[in-house]
Design a protein around this motif. Sequence first.
Motif, PDB file in Angstrom:
ATOM      1  N   PRO B 155       0.823  -1.220   0.000  1.00 55.00           N
ATOM      2  CA  PRO B 155       0.000   0.000   0.000  1.00 55.00           C
ATOM      3  C   PRO B 155       0.860   1.275   0.000  1.00 55.00           C
ATOM      4  N   ALA B 156       0.394   2.273  -0.760  1.00 47.45           N
ATOM      5  CA  ALA B 156       1.116   3.550  -0.809  1.00 47.45           C
ATOM      6  C   ALA B 156       0.852   4.356   0.454  1.00 47.45           C
ATOM      7  N   ALA B 157      -0.306   4.147   1.057  1.00 44.93           N
ATOM      8  CA  ALA B 157      -0.665   4.873   2.292  1.00 44.93           C
ATOM      9  C   ALA B 157      -1.165   3.877   3.326  1.00 44.93           C
ATOM     10  N   TRP B 158      -0.708   4.011   4.557  1.00 46.88           N
ATOM     11  CA  TRP B 158      -1.126   3.112   5.632  1.00 46.88           C
ATOM     12  C   TRP B 158      -2.288   3.770   6.376  1.00 46.88           C
ATOM     13  N   ASP B 159      -3.473   3.718   5.751  1.00 49.05           N
ATOM     14  CA  ASP B 159      -4.609   4.426   6.347  1.00 49.05           C
ATOM     15  C   ASP B 159      -5.506   3.521   7.194  1.00 49.05           C
ATOM     16  N   GLY B 160      -5.146   2.246   7.291  1.00 44.50           N
ATOM     17  CA  GLY B 160      -5.875   1.344   8.192  1.00 44.50           C
ATOM     18  C   GLY B 160      -7.272   0.987   7.731  1.00 44.50           C
ATOM     19  N   LYS B 161      -7.615   1.292   6.473  1.00 36.74           N
ATOM     20  CA  LYS B 161      -8.964   0.946   5.979  1.00 36.74           C
ATOM     21  C   LYS B 161      -8.958  -0.474   5.436  1.00 36.74           C
ATOM     22  N   ASP B 162      -9.975  -1.245   5.808  1.00 37.56           N
ATOM     23  CA  ASP B 162     -10.098  -2.617   5.305  1.00 37.56           C
ATOM     24  C   ASP B 162     -10.322  -2.565   3.794  1.00 37.56           C
ATOM     25  N   PHE B 193       4.726 -10.201   0.436  1.00 35.29           N
ATOM     26  CA  PHE B 193       4.745  -9.458   1.712  1.00 35.29           C
ATOM     27  C   PHE B 193       3.472  -9.818   2.501  1.00 35.29           C
ATOM     28  N   PRO B 194       3.451  -9.523   3.815  1.00 34.19           N
ATOM     29  CA  PRO B 194       2.329 -10.008   4.646  1.00 34.19           C
ATOM     30  C   PRO B 194       0.959  -9.534   4.143  1.00 34.19           C
ATOM     31  N   ARG B 195       0.065 -10.500   3.925  1.00 32.84           N
ATOM     32  CA  ARG B 195      -1.288 -10.193   3.430  1.00 32.84           C
ATOM     33  C   ARG B 195      -2.023  -9.236   4.355  1.00 32.84           C
ATOM     34  N   MET B 196      -1.657  -9.245   5.630  1.00 27.67           N
ATOM     35  CA  MET B 196      -2.269  -8.345   6.609  1.00 27.67           C
ATOM     36  C   MET B 196      -2.008  -6.886   6.239  1.00 27.67           C
ATOM     37  N   TRP B 197      -0.799  -6.610   5.719  1.00 26.66           N
ATOM     38  CA  TRP B 197      -0.492  -5.233   5.306  1.00 26.66           C
ATOM     39  C   TRP B 197      -1.433  -4.782   4.200  1.00 26.66           C
ATOM     40  N   LEU B 198      -1.746  -5.706   3.296  1.00 31.35           N
ATOM     41  CA  LEU B 198      -2.573  -5.370   2.139  1.00 31.35           C
ATOM     42  C   LEU B 198      -4.048  -5.298   2.532  1.00 31.35           C
ATOM     43  N   ARG B 199      -4.506  -6.279   3.292  1.00 33.70           N
ATOM     44  CA  ARG B 199      -5.924  -6.324   3.651  1.00 33.70           C
ATOM     45  C   ARG B 199      -6.339  -5.141   4.520  1.00 33.70           C
ATOM     46  N   ARG B 200      -5.431  -4.737   5.439  1.00 35.69           N
ATOM     47  CA  ARG B 200      -5.769  -3.694   6.397  1.00 35.69           C
ATOM     48  C   ARG B 200      -5.112  -2.358   6.073  1.00 35.69           C
ATOM     49  N   ALA B 201      -4.269  -2.353   5.060  1.00 32.14           N
ATOM     50  CA  ALA B 201      -3.452  -1.158   4.807  1.00 32.14           C
ATOM     51  C   ALA B 201      -2.835  -0.664   6.111  1.00 32.14           C
ATOM     52  N   ALA B 202      -2.294  -1.622   6.865  1.00 31.32           N
ATOM     53  CA  ALA B 202      -1.703  -1.302   8.167  1.00 31.32           C
ATOM     54  C   ALA B 202      -0.331  -1.960   8.252  1.00 31.32           C
ATOM     55  N   PHE B 203       0.658  -1.166   8.581  1.00 24.91           N
ATOM     56  CA  PHE B 203       2.041  -1.638   8.633  1.00 24.91           C
ATOM     57  C   PHE B 203       2.303  -2.186  10.037  1.00 24.91           C
ATOM     58  N   VAL B 204       1.829  -3.434  10.249  1.00 22.41           N
ATOM     59  CA  VAL B 204       1.932  -4.057  11.576  1.00 22.41           C
ATOM     60  C   VAL B 204       3.082  -5.062  11.575  1.00 22.41           C
ATOM     61  N   PRO B 205       3.674  -5.328  12.732  1.00 22.26           N
ATOM     62  CA  PRO B 205       4.686  -6.382  12.801  1.00 22.26           C
ATOM     63  C   PRO B 205       4.095  -7.714  12.358  1.00 22.26           C
ATOM     64  N   ALA B 206       4.813  -8.451  11.528  1.00 17.30           N
ATOM     65  CA  ALA B 206       4.318  -9.721  11.005  1.00 17.30           C
ATOM     66  C   ALA B 206       5.502 -10.595  10.625  1.00 17.30           C
ATOM     67  N   GLY B 207       5.366 -11.891  10.812  1.00 11.10           N
ATOM     68  CA  GLY B 207       6.442 -12.804  10.431  1.00 11.10           C
ATOM     69  C   GLY B 207       5.903 -14.198  10.172  1.00 11.10           C
ATOM     70  N   THR B 208       6.375 -14.821   9.091  1.00 10.33           N
ATOM     71  CA  THR B 208       5.947 -16.173   8.749  1.00 10.33           C
ATOM     72  C   THR B 208       6.365 -17.145   9.846  1.00 10.33           C
ATOM     73  N   VAL B 209       5.440 -18.004  10.289  1.00 11.96           N
ATOM     74  CA  VAL B 209       5.821 -19.044  11.242  1.00 11.96           C
ATOM     75  C   VAL B 209       5.950 -20.413  10.571  1.00 11.96           C
ATOM     76  N   SER B 210       5.210 -20.642   9.485  1.00 13.84           N
ATOM     77  CA  SER B 210       5.338 -21.915   8.763  1.00 13.84           C
ATOM     78  C   SER B 210       5.015 -21.705   7.295  1.00 13.84           C
ATOM     79  N   MET B 211       5.806 -22.300   6.435  1.00 14.47           N
ATOM     80  CA  MET B 211       5.576 -22.206   4.991  1.00 14.47           C
ATOM     81  C   MET B 211       5.707 -23.597   4.383  1.00 14.47           C
ATOM     82  N   THR B 212       4.812 -23.925   3.473  1.00 12.16           N
ATOM     83  CA  THR B 212       4.898 -25.191   2.747  1.00 12.16           C
ATOM     84  C   THR B 212       4.992 -24.900   1.254  1.00 12.16           C
ATOM     85  N   VAL B 213       5.817 -25.658   0.566  1.00 10.87           N
ATOM     86  CA  VAL B 213       5.922 -25.556  -0.892  1.00 10.87           C
ATOM     87  C   VAL B 213       5.690 -26.941  -1.482  1.00 10.87           C
TER      88      VAL B 213
END
Lengths: 269, 269
Positions: B155-162, B193-213
């Motif tokens: 997101p270009a702006a972190w406005d916190g809108k869903d 990048f964390p889907r939470m940043w995109l869904r909420r337009a919020a730059f929150v701390p986030a980190g992958t705990v498990s990934m499967t390929v």
Amino acid sequence: MSQHPFDAAIALQARGEDRWQGATSPAFANFIGPFGGVTAAQAINGVLQHPQRLGEPVALTVNFAAALADGPFDVIARPVRTNRSTQHWTVAIEQQGQTVVTATAITAVRRATWQTVEARMPEVPPPLEVPRPAGKPGVEWVHRYDLRFIEGPVPAAWDGKDTGASRTRLWVRDAPERPLDFASLTAMADIFFPRMWLRRAAFVPAGTVSMTVYFHAGEAQLRETGTGHLLGQAQGQGFGAGYFDHGGQLWNQAGTLLATTHQVVYYKE
Amino acid sequence: MSQHPFDAAIALQARGEDRWQGATSPAFANFIGPFGGVTAAQAINGVLQHPQRLGEPVALTVNFAAALADGPFDVIARPVRTNRSTQHWTVAIEQQGQTVVTATAITAVRRATWQTVEARMPEVPPPLEVPRPAGKPGVEWVHRYDLRFIEGPVPAAWDGKDTGASRTRLWVRDAPERPLDFASLTAMADIFFPRMWLRRAAFVPAGTVSMTVYFHAGEAQLRETGTGHLLGQAQGQGFGAGYFDHGGQLWNQAGTLLATTHQVVYYKE
């Protein structure tokens, strides 16, 4: 009061630090070995029963290294890293000293945050309006579930025509009814018959080699679900060179996303 | 000729049976510790370099138990079960005797079978018609990739809108160019990048705990892809109680499905 067949099937007896003994259950027999969902439930049960467990399951990956032989097995569940609010587990199932399952799990103390379901439950008729299949299941474990197919049932004819899609939607709950818990939710994540059967209308040998479950439900959502049906959905993504994968979701009747799941499946053709 | 930064980053030195030493690379630094995709690539590299390896990767699950500290680490990759055509692996990454990553992998000798891509590549403009982002990445590892966002950029702006949806579509390849292999494909599976940043337009701390390929590509598909861009797609499914998950796909420009992937990610809010 007799024990529910699922509880009997996943029962573990402590055998020392990090080690339990379980046994395969004839009530959950598949073509070869037991229903993989019950094996996955036994793996997470080693974590759930561990005295050092921190929090609730967040992620589980179970790899099926060999068909389990009928009889006893050991579940070894080790907390290999414990952080402030998360814990990482390695799990193995062994028979006669041989590894038949490898697994990893993550448990965590979870706190309320902003939440939403982006993978929304599709609109479907309620469970009691969907008939149960008329045919008699060919394997024993299927009798342990109340299954009601809305879309993508097991093909009535194996004519080998590419159906173009492999999506199944079904209602599922334990038969007889049993309140949902992390172990039974894990088992139900493996409820989907091989997508290859549906896509190709071909009854080919197939077996899950790896399954992952992400738990969106905590204890509160499990309690709210109780003995209600879950809506399960699964769809294949890629098929080739002997393996296909699918992604899936499980919601309760209220539309709460309880778990997402994926698996990769061997097939012969 | 100097070594490609990705090859330098994933290099492992043998340290005895089942054990290798690697080190974090400043070229792939993230906010805290290295880019998780490179850590996952190092885990599969322990399997790929193992003298007893049978076949090609089919599945990999990597659990991030702790942030890696800058410096050396050990990769322990053990073939715990070898069947006729499949092999099951447990992998750990350790620093100072502490587990920082647990992982499991499956390799297999694959044979040609009926094949299809059910998760089809969406219609998108070709990579060179999609501009690279104008801004300067805030973390070093992003400079190691040529990223071209078609949908769902940071997101270009972190406005916190869903925003109502968290789907990203992007073209990606190594920068500088490098022929695709199993290790780089593994790393690119963590490109989102964390889907939470995109869904909420919020730059929150986030980190992958498990990934499967899940690897749909074999050596032939990797060769066909070469240094071409991959189309990556990822979308969140459930967000709540501190964790969200996403499912994703990676295709080459010809529309071949190379890998599917999913991950569960911690977030704070």
